[in-house]
Design a protein around this motif. Structure first.
Motif, PDB file in Angstrom:
ATOM      1  N   PRO A  21       1.628 -12.798   8.123  1.00 17.48           N
ATOM      2  CA  PRO A  21       0.976 -11.565   7.698  1.00 17.48           C
ATOM      3  C   PRO A  21       1.905 -10.360   7.761  1.00 17.48           C
ATOM      4  O   PRO A  21       2.819 -10.300   8.581  1.00 17.48           O
ATOM      5  CB  PRO A  21      -0.196 -11.421   8.677  1.00 17.48           C
ATOM      6  CG  PRO A  21       0.181 -12.244   9.861  1.00 17.48           C
ATOM      7  CD  PRO A  21       1.014 -13.373   9.336  1.00 17.48           C
ATOM      8  N   GLY A  22       1.655  -9.408   6.878  1.00 18.67           N
ATOM      9  CA  GLY A  22       2.451  -8.189   6.829  1.00 18.67           C
ATOM     10  C   GLY A  22       1.809  -7.069   7.625  1.00 18.67           C
ATOM     11  O   GLY A  22       0.663  -7.164   8.089  1.00 18.67           O
ATOM     12  N   GLU A  23       2.554  -5.992   7.771  1.00 20.70           N
ATOM     13  CA  GLU A  23       2.080  -4.835   8.521  1.00 20.70           C
ATOM     14  C   GLU A  23       1.309  -3.898   7.587  1.00 20.70           C
ATOM     15  O   GLU A  23       1.851  -3.422   6.585  1.00 20.70           O
ATOM     16  CB  GLU A  23       3.256  -4.086   9.152  1.00 20.70           C
ATOM     17  CG  GLU A  23       4.075  -4.916  10.130  1.00 20.70           C
ATOM     18  CD  GLU A  23       3.297  -5.249  11.405  1.00 20.70           C
ATOM     19  OE1 GLU A  23       2.267  -4.598  11.659  1.00 20.70           O
ATOM     20  OE2 GLU A  23       3.729  -6.161  12.130  1.00 20.70           O
ATOM     21  N   ALA A  24       0.062  -3.630   7.936  1.00 18.05           N
ATOM     22  CA  ALA A  24      -0.759  -2.772   7.093  1.00 18.05           C
ATOM     23  C   ALA A  24      -0.493  -1.291   7.333  1.00 18.05           C
ATOM     24  O   ALA A  24      -0.501  -0.493   6.386  1.00 18.05           O
ATOM     25  CB  ALA A  24      -2.238  -3.070   7.347  1.00 18.05           C
ATOM     26  N   ALA A  25      -0.239  -0.904   8.570  1.00 13.40           N
ATOM     27  CA  ALA A  25      -0.162   0.516   8.916  1.00 13.40           C
ATOM     28  C   ALA A  25       0.845   1.294   8.066  1.00 13.40           C
ATOM     29  O   ALA A  25       0.522   2.394   7.581  1.00 13.40           O
ATOM     30  CB  ALA A  25       0.141   0.675  10.402  1.00 13.40           C
ATOM     31  N   GLN A 144      -8.076  -5.353  11.277  1.00 12.78           N
ATOM     32  CA  GLN A 144      -9.057  -4.344  11.674  1.00 12.78           C
ATOM     33  C   GLN A 144      -8.555  -2.927  11.390  1.00 12.78           C
ATOM     34  O   GLN A 144      -9.345  -1.993  11.270  1.00 12.78           O
ATOM     35  CB  GLN A 144      -9.395  -4.496  13.163  1.00 12.78           C
ATOM     36  CG  GLN A 144      -9.988  -5.843  13.538  1.00 12.78           C
ATOM     37  CD  GLN A 144     -11.208  -6.196  12.712  1.00 12.78           C
ATOM     38  OE1 GLN A 144     -12.064  -5.359  12.463  1.00 12.78           O
ATOM     39  NE2 GLN A 144     -11.289  -7.447  12.279  1.00 12.78           N
ATOM     40  N   GLN A 145      -7.241  -2.780  11.316  1.00 12.35           N
ATOM     41  CA  GLN A 145      -6.660  -1.470  11.054  1.00 12.35           C
ATOM     42  C   GLN A 145      -6.343  -1.251   9.576  1.00 12.35           C
ATOM     43  O   GLN A 145      -6.006  -0.137   9.175  1.00 12.35           O
ATOM     44  CB  GLN A 145      -5.375  -1.305  11.876  1.00 12.35           C
ATOM     45  CG  GLN A 145      -5.567  -1.435  13.373  1.00 12.35           C
ATOM     46  CD  GLN A 145      -6.580  -0.446  13.921  1.00 12.35           C
ATOM     47  OE1 GLN A 145      -6.563   0.729  13.556  1.00 12.35           O
ATOM     48  NE2 GLN A 145      -7.479  -0.926  14.773  1.00 12.35           N
ATOM     49  N   ALA A 146      -6.417  -2.309   8.785  1.00 14.23           N
ATOM     50  CA  ALA A 146      -6.141  -2.165   7.358  1.00 14.23           C
ATOM     51  C   ALA A 146      -7.209  -1.300   6.700  1.00 14.23           C
ATOM     52  O   ALA A 146      -8.398  -1.413   7.005  1.00 14.23           O
ATOM     53  CB  ALA A 146      -6.089  -3.535   6.687  1.00 14.23           C
ATOM     54  N   THR A 147      -6.802  -0.437   5.807  1.00 15.03           N
ATOM     55  CA  THR A 147      -7.757   0.414   5.109  1.00 15.03           C
ATOM     56  C   THR A 147      -8.610  -0.420   4.152  1.00 15.03           C
ATOM     57  O   THR A 147      -8.208  -1.515   3.739  1.00 15.03           O
ATOM     58  CB  THR A 147      -7.024   1.490   4.298  1.00 15.03           C
ATOM     59  OG1 THR A 147      -6.261   0.836   3.267  1.00 15.03           O
ATOM     60  CG2 THR A 147      -6.098   2.314   5.179  1.00 15.03           C
ATOM     61  N   PRO A 148      -9.787   0.077   3.781  1.00 17.33           N
ATOM     62  CA  PRO A 148     -10.595  -0.661   2.796  1.00 17.33           C
ATOM     63  C   PRO A 148      -9.834  -0.965   1.509  1.00 17.33           C
ATOM     64  O   PRO A 148     -10.020  -2.037   0.917  1.00 17.33           O
ATOM     65  CB  PRO A 148     -11.778   0.275   2.556  1.00 17.33           C
ATOM     66  CG  PRO A 148     -11.930   1.027   3.844  1.00 17.33           C
ATOM     67  CD  PRO A 148     -10.525   1.235   4.325  1.00 17.33           C
ATOM     68  N   LEU A 149      -8.971  -0.057   1.074  1.00 20.42           N
ATOM     69  CA  LEU A 149      -8.230  -0.311  -0.159  1.00 20.42           C
ATOM     70  C   LEU A 149      -7.180  -1.396   0.027  1.00 20.42           C
ATOM     71  O   LEU A 149      -6.929  -2.181  -0.894  1.00 20.42           O
ATOM     72  CB  LEU A 149      -7.585   0.982  -0.662  1.00 20.42           C
ATOM     73  CG  LEU A 149      -8.557   2.020  -1.226  1.00 20.42           C
ATOM     74  CD1 LEU A 149      -7.826   3.303  -1.580  1.00 20.42           C
ATOM     75  CD2 LEU A 149      -9.299   1.484  -2.447  1.00 20.42           C
ATOM     76  N   LEU A 150      -6.550  -1.471   1.203  1.00 18.30           N
ATOM     77  CA  LEU A 150      -5.609  -2.559   1.448  1.00 18.30           C
ATOM     78  C   LEU A 150      -6.339  -3.899   1.524  1.00 18.30           C
ATOM     79  O   LEU A 150      -5.809  -4.928   1.084  1.00 18.30           O
ATOM     80  CB  LEU A 150      -4.823  -2.307   2.727  1.00 18.30           C
ATOM     81  CG  LEU A 150      -3.734  -1.223   2.653  1.00 18.30           C
ATOM     82  CD1 LEU A 150      -3.074  -1.045   4.014  1.00 18.30           C
ATOM     83  CD2 LEU A 150      -2.688  -1.557   1.589  1.00 18.30           C
ATOM     84  N   LYS A 151      -7.549  -3.908   2.080  1.00 16.36           N
ATOM     85  CA  LYS A 151      -8.339  -5.146   2.093  1.00 16.36           C
ATOM     86  C   LYS A 151      -8.735  -5.537   0.670  1.00 16.36           C
ATOM     87  O   LYS A 151      -8.695  -6.718   0.314  1.00 16.36           O
ATOM     88  CB  LYS A 151      -9.578  -4.964   2.966  1.00 16.36           C
ATOM     89  CG  LYS A 151      -9.274  -4.796   4.449  1.00 16.36           C
ATOM     90  CD  LYS A 151     -10.544  -4.562   5.244  1.00 16.36           C
ATOM     91  CE  LYS A 151     -10.240  -4.373   6.722  1.00 16.36           C
ATOM     92  NZ  LYS A 151     -11.460  -4.098   7.517  1.00 16.36           N
TER      93      LYS A 151
END
Length: 256
Positions: A21-25, A144-151
């Motif tokens: 997995p990649g880093e969402a932040a 859990q920290q990914a934004t809705p748009l990233l999801k």
């Protein structure tokens, strides 16, 4: 420097190819709106060759309430399985399950027809329904920290879809529809009338407008859409047997 959409798409492609997995932040501010997230979906699909043989034939669609925006994602066909299914030989970063109803189109639906569909007319386009399990996954290390748009860009956190046996579609008292979910050795949990849109067919015109606009052509006969969870998101562990039953519709099974 890459443009924001390319940056997010590249991160998701690499996460899928490397099973890491990649880093969402660091990417949280790159997508300004749902249209950008849908463009990421399209770029990831093209890069991975999901729909080289034609338009998407499997979708997920849904939302938390009728007066909110619905979201949609075309699903990679290799991750759509018939029940009973076994996920133990596939890589997942997380295992969360949703109990759903999937619907199947009885005929082609053109963009022009989709544009004029009403919620009342759309169910006539469906010939069959089945119980389904969506296995939720994420290509983000910190989902859990990914934004809705990233999801949303990550195919709305899709992992795999398991379909049961198809039965003829007919209107039902969905507000009284029982759904039973059992995961592993835990007691079965029952949910009654808990679909967030009150009727899984309600989303059809909104989804079809999106799907046909994306493809620029008709949604083909036999296209399947799974329509949102009746049980929220329930955690499962690798090896758990998940069994979902909708009274009067059918059942489906997945070994996580």
């Amino acid at each position: 420097m890459s443009d924001p959409i390319t940056t997010v798409a590249r991160a998701l492609v690499e996460a899928r190819r490397n099973n890491t997995p990649g880093e969402a932040a660091p990417l949280a501010s790159l997508l300004p709106d749902p249209e950008a997230a849908y463009e990421v979906q399209a770029r990831v699909a093209r890069e991975l060759g999901w729909f080289d043989a034609g338009v998407p034939r499997f979708w997920k669609s849904g939302g938390p309430k009728r007066d909110g925006a619905l979201t949609h994602a075309p699903l990679p066909p290799a991750m759509v399985w018939n029940s009973p299914a076994n996920a133990r030989d596939s890589h997942f970063n997380m295992r969360v399950v949703e109990a759903e109803i999937a619907l199947r189109l009885a005929r082609d639906v053109t963009p022009a027809e989709a544009a004029g569909l009403s919620h009342e007319d759309a169910p006539s386009l469906v010939d069959a329904m089945t119980v389904s399990i969506e296995l939720v996954d994420s290509r983000w290390r910190d989902p859990q920290q990914a934004t809705p748009l990233l999801k949303l860009a990550d195919q709305q956190s899709h992992g795999a879809l398991v379909l049961g046996e198809w039965v003829p579609f007919a209107p039902r008292a969905w507000d009284r529809q029982p759904c039973r979910v059992r995961i592993g050795d835990a007691p079965a949990r029952e949910f009654v009338g808990t679909h967030t849109l009150a009727d899984p067919a309600w989303l059809l015109p909104i989804w079809l407008r999106h799907a046909t606009a994306l493809a620029g052509r008709a949604a083909p006969k036999g296209t399947v859409v799974t329509t949102g969870s009746w049980c929220g998101m329930l955690p499962a562990a690798a090896g758990d047997r998940v069994h979902v039953a909708f009274e009067g519709v059918g059942e489906v099974e997945l070994r996580c």
